[in-house]
Scaffold this active site. Sequence first.
Site, short mmCIF file in Angstrom:
data_model
loop_
_atom_site.label_atom_id
_atom_site.label_comp_id
_atom_site.label_asym_id
_atom_site.label_seq_id
_atom_site.Cartn_x
_atom_site.Cartn_y
_atom_site.Cartn_z
N HIS A 210 0.41 -1.47 -0.15
CA HIS A 210 0.00 -0.07 -0.15
C HIS A 210 0.81 1.43 0.05
O HIS A 210 1.85 1.51 0.82
CB HIS A 210 -1.21 -0.07 1.63
CG HIS A 210 -1.95 -1.38 1.09
ND1 HIS A 210 -2.49 -1.78 2.07
CD2 HIS A 210 -2.83 -2.00 0.18
CE1 HIS A 210 -3.33 -3.00 2.27
NE2 HIS A 210 -3.11 -2.89 0.67
N GLU A 213 1.55 3.06 3.24
CA GLU A 213 1.97 2.64 4.20
C GLU A 213 3.28 3.36 4.03
O GLU A 213 4.40 1.79 3.76
CB GLU A 213 1.50 1.29 4.71
CG GLU A 213 0.11 1.67 4.80
CD GLU A 213 -1.05 0.35 4.79
OE1 GLU A 213 -0.09 -0.72 5.05
OE2 GLU A 213 -1.99 0.54 4.51
N HIS A 348 3.45 -3.38 6.63
CA HIS A 348 2.06 -2.46 6.38
C HIS A 348 2.37 -1.44 7.39
O HIS A 348 3.81 -1.45 8.08
CB HIS A 348 0.83 -3.27 6.38
CG HIS A 348 0.94 -4.49 4.91
ND1 HIS A 348 -0.29 -3.57 3.90
CD2 HIS A 348 1.15 -5.38 4.55
CE1 HIS A 348 -0.18 -4.96 3.68
NE2 HIS A 348 0.51 -5.56 3.36
N GLU A 441 2.01 -5.21 10.76
CA GLU A 441 1.92 -3.50 10.61
C GLU A 441 3.04 -3.03 11.68
O GLU A 441 2.80 -2.91 12.68
CB GLU A 441 0.08 -3.91 11.54
CG GLU A 441 -0.79 -4.58 10.40
CD GLU A 441 -0.99 -3.26 9.32
OE1 GLU A 441 -0.65 -2.76 9.79
OE2 GLU A 441 -1.85 -4.86 8.33
#
Length: 629
Positions: A210, A213, A348, A441
């Site tokens: 993404h 990110e 991410h 994350e």
Amino acid sequence: MPSGLYDGDFYDGGWCAGREDTEQWLQVDARRLTRFTGVVTQGLNSIWTYDWVTSYKVQVSNDSHTWLPSRNGTEEAVFPGNKDPETPVLNLLPSPLVGRFLRINPQSWFPNGTVCLRAEVLGCPVPDPNDAHTWHPPAPPESHLDFRHHNYKEMRKLMKRVSEECPDITRVYSIGESSRGLRLYVMEISDNPGQHEVGEPEFRYVAGMHGNEVLGRELLLNLMEFLCREFRRGDPRVVQLVTDTRIHLLPSMNPDGYETAYELGSELAGWAMGRWTYEGIDLNHNFADLNTALWDAEDNDLVPHKFPNHYIPIPEYYTFANATVAPETRAVIAWMQRYPFVLSANLHGGELVVTYPFDMTRTYWKAQELTPTPDDGVFRWLATVYATANLAMASGERRRCHYDDFTRFGNIINGANWHTVAGSMNDFSYLHTNCFEITVELSCDKFPHASELPEEWENNRESLLLFMEQVHRGIKGVVRDSDTELGIPNAIISVDGINHDVRTASDGDYWRLLNPGEYEVTARAEGYEAATQPCRVYFENVPTPCSFRLARARGRHRPGRTRPGPDPALRLQRLRLRRLDRERDRERDRERGSILPRAPAWERGEATPPPGRAPCVAVVKPRPFPSDQ
């Protein structure tokens, strides 16, 4: 602050006032005197309602009782708000205001909604006159790493510089191009770059799936610098890691999306701007769904005798010319096929948690459901390794990013038990190749300020190194022909009690991640008798050798002997991959306007040229990296 599945949570999607009038306010306590300079606002993030503030006032206070409004000349300033829920709107104060507290006081809102907003307050701390030690804070420790945000050109320059500093252990190569023609560059770090060494596992980090990110991208660029310089310095840990592992680092899988977010910057990129590719595709939902085919086969008792539990072929529909497959996705799939990766992490942002497969719920209509793989114990270990070594996740003072409190689970969670993702890269990697992949994350903020990057590097440095070292956990070996001693490619390695196999690479070597314990391991290959032996995995992070010598199957099949027939799944997989590659090449040629009729056989060097015709000879000159054209 994204929304969850249910509205109404205090942490869910934004702040909403209790009543709809102009006396409502959101108050921020900076906890010290601060020079406030501006406010960025968005509406409520929700899948159910549309709510945003269209105008607001700002007041500042030192004691939370007496308030000083922001003024535009002699009148109290009214700032324009949002026109939709997602686009960030920046308002700078006409004059900076100094205080400890700041209030945002909505004056109007979307007529069909209510008073809701998300906000980021801009400001700088003011020296406390009662504490002279805070006037000049100590300088951060000296670092030789390049802590800043790098756009595409700057990323290429950094990778080139690292490659020139450590030419003996680095190689930069491209695996394909984005929709807009930006290359997907990979940095390889190994003691023999460009060469697969028998018995040496291959590892990859992927960031920037993404584009907005961005922390993972910067961490991988810093990791390149760190490994290069520490190897030159002779750090024993780094030297061993680089010597025993072939490392591949892809810092930007979605360079088009990153450039979009980079142009807007940390404040205005928002939660979604740059997430998708230039074509509007979410890459984390763009890989082939292999889960459904596997689970349907399991429900019909077809696995593993009639349907494989690994190396599952790509569905035919996915290879059609009209299939919605991003060029970035095609490039990564081809990359996965080209290298025998063993372990990977997909970096991410937007949360602080580590997720592991499966990412897709087995019950198709459920948004959340615990859906473990046959290797659930290994995946839980891998996720725990990263989470416990990460300083931000392991901190006892860490706050929730949004509405989920992952500290209750040790900051790890099964991906499908968080939210279902069909077509994820993690699931595809596990079911289509040998590679075990998790998602990390990295931070609550998708696009942290450049000033925060040194701290984020310290939060993740040990995790990045320790996770790479886990590629050596389990068993490894070579499957050879007992007559020729040559390695046997595509031999199947099965572990008793685990319904997921792996395959040998082109040289016959394999790696199988396992937790400590004793296992019965079987090797089989087309045209050979199967062989089984016990293999013990110890607690030390050193792989247990577990090699096989297979005898060719001769004569008629005898009871008690295993003689596998042709491998239809592998052949189907190769057919589908060739078709996918052809569509990728045709798409690239179409974008360049260079689809030409197929040349005659003699021009392709496949036949003798007719009289009077000379074969066409092309001279290809290597282009230095990186090209500025």
